[in-house]
Design a protein around this motif. Structure first.
Motif, PDB file in Angstrom:
ATOM      1  N   LEU A   7       0.840  -1.198   0.000  1.00  0.00           N
ATOM      2  CA  LEU A   7       0.000   0.000   0.000  1.00  0.00           C
ATOM      3  C   LEU A   7       0.872   1.244   0.000  1.00  0.00           C
ATOM      4  O   LEU A   7       1.901   1.264   0.684  1.00  0.00           O
ATOM      5  N   ILE A   8       0.440   2.267  -0.713  1.00  0.00           N
ATOM      6  CA  ILE A   8       1.015   3.609  -0.553  1.00  0.00           C
ATOM      7  C   ILE A   8      -0.096   4.472   0.017  1.00  0.00           C
ATOM      8  O   ILE A   8      -1.128   4.673  -0.640  1.00  0.00           O
ATOM      9  N   GLY A   9       0.084   4.912   1.255  1.00  0.00           N
ATOM     10  CA  GLY A   9      -0.948   5.686   1.940  1.00  0.00           C
ATOM     11  C   GLY A   9      -1.590   4.855   3.033  1.00  0.00           C
ATOM     12  O   GLY A   9      -2.065   3.743   2.776  1.00  0.00           O
ATOM     13  N   SER A  10      -1.553   5.368   4.240  1.00  0.00           N
ATOM     14  CA  SER A  10      -2.192   4.644   5.350  1.00  0.00           C
ATOM     15  C   SER A  10      -3.080   5.597   6.135  1.00  0.00           C
ATOM     16  O   SER A  10      -3.039   5.650   7.358  1.00  0.00           O
ATOM     17  N   ALA A  29      -4.883 -13.031  -1.208  1.00  0.00           N
ATOM     18  CA  ALA A  29      -4.064 -11.802  -1.222  1.00  0.00           C
ATOM     19  C   ALA A  29      -3.525 -11.561   0.179  1.00  0.00           C
ATOM     20  O   ALA A  29      -4.229 -11.776   1.162  1.00  0.00           O
ATOM     21  N   GLU A  30      -2.285 -11.127   0.267  1.00  0.00           N
ATOM     22  CA  GLU A  30      -1.740 -10.801   1.601  1.00  0.00           C
ATOM     23  C   GLU A  30      -0.954  -9.505   1.547  1.00  0.00           C
ATOM     24  O   GLU A  30      -0.345  -9.157   0.530  1.00  0.00           O
ATOM     25  N   LEU A  31      -0.999  -8.785   2.682  1.00  0.00           N
ATOM     26  CA  LEU A  31      -0.322  -7.487   2.764  1.00  0.00           C
ATOM     27  C   LEU A  31       1.168  -7.701   3.009  1.00  0.00           C
ATOM     28  O   LEU A  31       1.562  -8.363   3.967  1.00  0.00           O
ATOM     29  N   THR A  32       1.985  -7.104   2.119  1.00  0.00           N
ATOM     30  CA  THR A  32       3.441  -7.226   2.233  1.00  0.00           C
ATOM     31  C   THR A  32       4.030  -6.048   2.982  1.00  0.00           C
ATOM     32  O   THR A  32       5.014  -6.197   3.698  1.00  0.00           O
ATOM     33  N   GLY A  33       3.454  -4.869   2.826  1.00  0.00           N
ATOM     34  CA  GLY A  33       3.974  -3.700   3.537  1.00  0.00           C
ATOM     35  C   GLY A  33       3.276  -2.429   3.111  1.00  0.00           C
ATOM     36  O   GLY A  33       2.572  -2.406   2.096  1.00  0.00           O
ATOM     37  N   VAL A  34       3.473  -1.394   3.918  1.00  0.00           N
ATOM     38  CA  VAL A  34       2.892  -0.078   3.641  1.00  0.00           C
ATOM     39  C   VAL A  34       4.037   0.910   3.469  1.00  0.00           C
ATOM     40  O   VAL A  34       4.895   1.042   4.356  1.00  0.00           O
ATOM     41  N   VAL A  35       4.069   1.587   2.330  1.00  0.00           N
ATOM     42  CA  VAL A  35       5.127   2.564   2.068  1.00  0.00           C
ATOM     43  C   VAL A  35       4.831   3.827   2.878  1.00  0.00           C
ATOM     44  O   VAL A  35       3.788   4.453   2.671  1.00  0.00           O
ATOM     45  N   PRO A  36       5.713   4.197   3.803  1.00  0.00           N
ATOM     46  CA  PRO A  36       5.443   5.408   4.590  1.00  0.00           C
ATOM     47  C   PRO A  36       5.792   6.646   3.779  1.00  0.00           C
ATOM     48  O   PRO A  36       6.472   6.573   2.754  1.00  0.00           O
ATOM     49  N   ARG A  37       5.317   7.780   4.250  1.00  0.00           N
ATOM     50  CA  ARG A  37       5.698   9.025   3.602  1.00  0.00           C
ATOM     51  C   ARG A  37       7.103   9.423   4.059  1.00  0.00           C
ATOM     52  O   ARG A  37       7.474   9.178   5.196  1.00  0.00           O
ATOM     53  N   GLY A  38       7.862  10.020   3.140  1.00  0.00           N
ATOM     54  CA  GLY A  38       9.144  10.602   3.539  1.00  0.00           C
ATOM     55  C   GLY A  38      10.252   9.576   3.692  1.00  0.00           C
ATOM     56  O   GLY A  38      10.385   8.665   2.879  1.00  0.00           O
ATOM     57  N   ASP A  39      11.022   9.740   4.767  1.00  0.00           N
ATOM     58  CA  ASP A  39      12.237   8.943   4.968  1.00  0.00           C
ATOM     59  C   ASP A  39      11.908   7.458   5.069  1.00  0.00           C
ATOM     60  O   ASP A  39      11.181   7.029   5.959  1.00  0.00           O
ATOM     61  N   GLU A  47      11.081   1.099  -2.642  1.00  0.00           N
ATOM     62  CA  GLU A  47      11.967   0.133  -3.310  1.00  0.00           C
ATOM     63  C   GLU A  47      11.603  -1.298  -2.906  1.00  0.00           C
ATOM     64  O   GLU A  47      11.630  -2.222  -3.722  1.00  0.00           O
ATOM     65  N   ALA A  48      11.250  -1.479  -1.622  1.00  0.00           N
ATOM     66  CA  ALA A  48      10.831  -2.816  -1.162  1.00  0.00           C
ATOM     67  C   ALA A  48       9.537  -3.227  -1.857  1.00  0.00           C
ATOM     68  O   ALA A  48       9.379  -4.394  -2.249  1.00  0.00           O
ATOM     69  N   ALA A  49       8.623  -2.254  -2.026  1.00  0.00           N
ATOM     70  CA  ALA A  49       7.367  -2.564  -2.723  1.00  0.00           C
ATOM     71  C   ALA A  49       7.664  -2.985  -4.166  1.00  0.00           C
ATOM     72  O   ALA A  49       7.087  -3.956  -4.677  1.00  0.00           O
ATOM     73  N   VAL A  56       0.591  -2.906  -6.233  1.00  0.00           N
ATOM     74  CA  VAL A  56       0.726  -1.799  -5.286  1.00  0.00           C
ATOM     75  C   VAL A  56      -0.564  -0.976  -5.349  1.00  0.00           C
ATOM     76  O   VAL A  56      -1.010  -0.586  -6.432  1.00  0.00           O
ATOM     77  N   VAL A  57      -1.149  -0.754  -4.179  1.00  0.00           N
ATOM     78  CA  VAL A  57      -2.396   0.013  -4.104  1.00  0.00           C
ATOM     79  C   VAL A  57      -2.066   1.431  -3.689  1.00  0.00           C
ATOM     80  O   VAL A  57      -1.482   1.655  -2.619  1.00  0.00           O
ATOM     81  N   GLU A  58      -2.427   2.391  -4.537  1.00  0.00           N
ATOM     82  CA  GLU A  58      -2.259   3.803  -4.170  1.00  0.00           C
ATOM     83  C   GLU A  58      -3.518   4.286  -3.470  1.00  0.00           C
ATOM     84  O   GLU A  58      -4.605   4.237  -4.054  1.00  0.00           O
ATOM     85  N   CYS A  59      -3.364   4.712  -2.217  1.00  0.00           N
ATOM     86  CA  CYS A  59      -4.472   5.398  -1.532  1.00  0.00           C
ATOM     87  C   CYS A  59      -3.864   6.573  -0.783  1.00  0.00           C
ATOM     88  O   CYS A  59      -4.020   6.707   0.431  1.00  0.00           O
ATOM     89  N   ALA A  60      -3.144   7.417  -1.542  1.00  0.00           N
ATOM     90  CA  ALA A  60      -2.374   8.515  -0.936  1.00  0.00           C
ATOM     91  C   ALA A  60      -2.654   9.864  -1.575  1.00  0.00           C
ATOM     92  O   ALA A  60      -2.266  10.883  -1.015  1.00  0.00           O
ATOM     93  N   GLY A  61      -3.284   9.901  -2.726  1.00  0.00           N
ATOM     94  CA  GLY A  61      -3.574  11.180  -3.370  1.00  0.00           C
ATOM     95  C   GLY A  61      -3.019  11.254  -4.785  1.00  0.00           C
ATOM     96  O   GLY A  61      -2.171  10.451  -5.188  1.00  0.00           O
ATOM     97  N   VAL A  62      -3.501  12.264  -5.507  1.00  0.00           N
ATOM     98  CA  VAL A  62      -3.159  12.431  -6.919  1.00  0.00           C
ATOM     99  C   VAL A  62      -1.639  12.527  -7.124  1.00  0.00           C
ATOM    100  O   VAL A  62      -1.070  11.921  -8.040  1.00  0.00           O
ATOM    101  N   ALA A  63      -0.959  13.279  -6.229  1.00  0.00           N
ATOM    102  CA  ALA A  63       0.488  13.476  -6.402  1.00  0.00           C
ATOM    103  C   ALA A  63       1.238  12.154  -6.284  1.00  0.00           C
ATOM    104  O   ALA A  63       2.267  11.947  -6.953  1.00  0.00           O
TER     105      ALA A  63
END
Ligand SMILES: NC(=O)C1=CN([C@@H]2O[C@H](COP(=O)(O)OP(=O)(O)OC[C@H]3O[C@@H](n4cnc5c(N)ncnc54)[C@H](OP(=O)(O)O)[C@@H]3O)[C@@H](O)[C@H]2O)C=CC1
Ligand SMILES: O=C([O-])CC(=O)C(=O)O
Length: 258
Positions: A7-10, A29-39, A47-49, A56-63
């Motif tokens: 996931l991108i966006g939590s 389906a299983e969750l592998t990880g959530v990409v945090p914002r920033g560092d 990169e891990a995703a 990869v599921v984007e739920c973080a916004g248009v940008a």
């Protein structure tokens, strides 16, 4: 084979999708990880995703779609987009939908009826789609609004029309609230037939979207009145469930409506 999901966006949507996946709501389906914002030097990262996920599921916004989408597709990963308004940009749309080798999927999100509109667009012609979306005023406050505009909106005692236009105009001004308009254009396969109006309604108990599609195969009148997400009054509570339904279909299509 297990479908590995990142996931991108939590926020309201992403955190609920994570809970649902962890609870086994999408068998296969299983969750592998959530990409945090920033560092991202510690823990999971984009990169891990790229390395570990199948989708990869984007739920973080248009940008975030602009930032991460083309790299995922070029790397051969699948992408499931919630911030569909990002695809108003023609070059991003090409990168995500045509260039491959990865595939881009779009959530049905807060709407129903996109299946019928897609079928009618493919098999017939669509002359016009209108959508009227209503939300509580507080959910529609934007960073570009000045103090007086915000105050007027928050103290409104009657419904206020905020904006009328096509998908690009709506997403530019209300990027977190009008992705459904772009979803309708993509379903129709035509960016010129969709006209939307966004209304701030102090009496709105739910977020509603009233879609009317006039097509050569029929006229579809679709109304959804969604509960708001507990974590974000601007997003419908239905959206994470629509995302998980999509992942379930990707992982194990048997028995799904597709
Ligand atoms: N298709 C549809 O029907 C719908 C689509 N949407 C879309 O879904 C999006 C998410 O909605 P919702 O969950 O309610 O919003 P929230 O604001 O609750 O959550 C968004 C989350 O994404 C994080 N984020 C933003 N940018 C990045 C990034 N570059 N990398 C990692 N994380 C990031 C935010 O972090 P931070 O807090 O640090 O900013 C926040 O945690 C909306 O912005 C909208 O575009 C929403 C509703 C319906
Ligand atoms: O959640 C909703 O009802 C719709 C929404 O925010 C969007 O389309 O961006």
């Amino acid at each position: 084979m297990v479908l590995k999901v990142a996931l991108i966006g939590s926020g309201a949507i992403g955190s609920r999708v994570a809970e649902l996946l962890d609870a086994g709501a999408a068998p296969g389906a299983e969750l592998t990880g959530v990409v945090p914002r920033g560092d991202t030097r510690t823990g999971f990262s984009f990169e891990a995703a790229l390395e570990l996920a199948d989708v990869v599921v984007e739920c973080a916004g248009v940008a975030a779609v602009e930032e991460f989408g083309p790299r995922l597709i070029a790397a051969g990963k699948d992408l499931l987009v919630t911030s569909i308004g990002a695809l108003c940009d023609a070059s991003l749309r090409k990168a995500l939908l045509e260039d491959g080798p990865g595939r881009t999927f779009l959530t049905t999100g807060a709407l129903g009826g996109l299946d019928a509109i897609t079928a009618a667009g493919a098999g017939g012609t669509i002359s016009r789609i209108t959508v009227e979306s209503r939300k509580l005023p507080a959910a529609l406050i934007q960073p570009w609004m000045d103090g007086q505009t915000r105050a007027d909106l928050l103290s409104a005692t009657h419904a206020v029309e905020l904006l009328r236009g096509g998908p690009s105009e709506l997403i530019r001004a209300f990027p977190k609230s009008t992705n459904v308009v772009s979803a309708l254009a993509l379903a129709a396969g035509n960016w010129d037939v969709v006209q939307a109006v966004l209304i701030a309604d102090p009496a709105a108990k739910q977020t509603s979207h009233h879609v009317r599609a006039e097509t050569s195969l029929g006229t579809f009148d679709i109304r959804v009145s969604n509960e708001a997400s507990p974590g974000n009054p601007a997003s419908s509570a239905l959206v994470p469930h629509a995302v998980v339904r999509g992942l379930k279909t990707l992982a194990n299509a048997s028995g799904s409506f597709i």
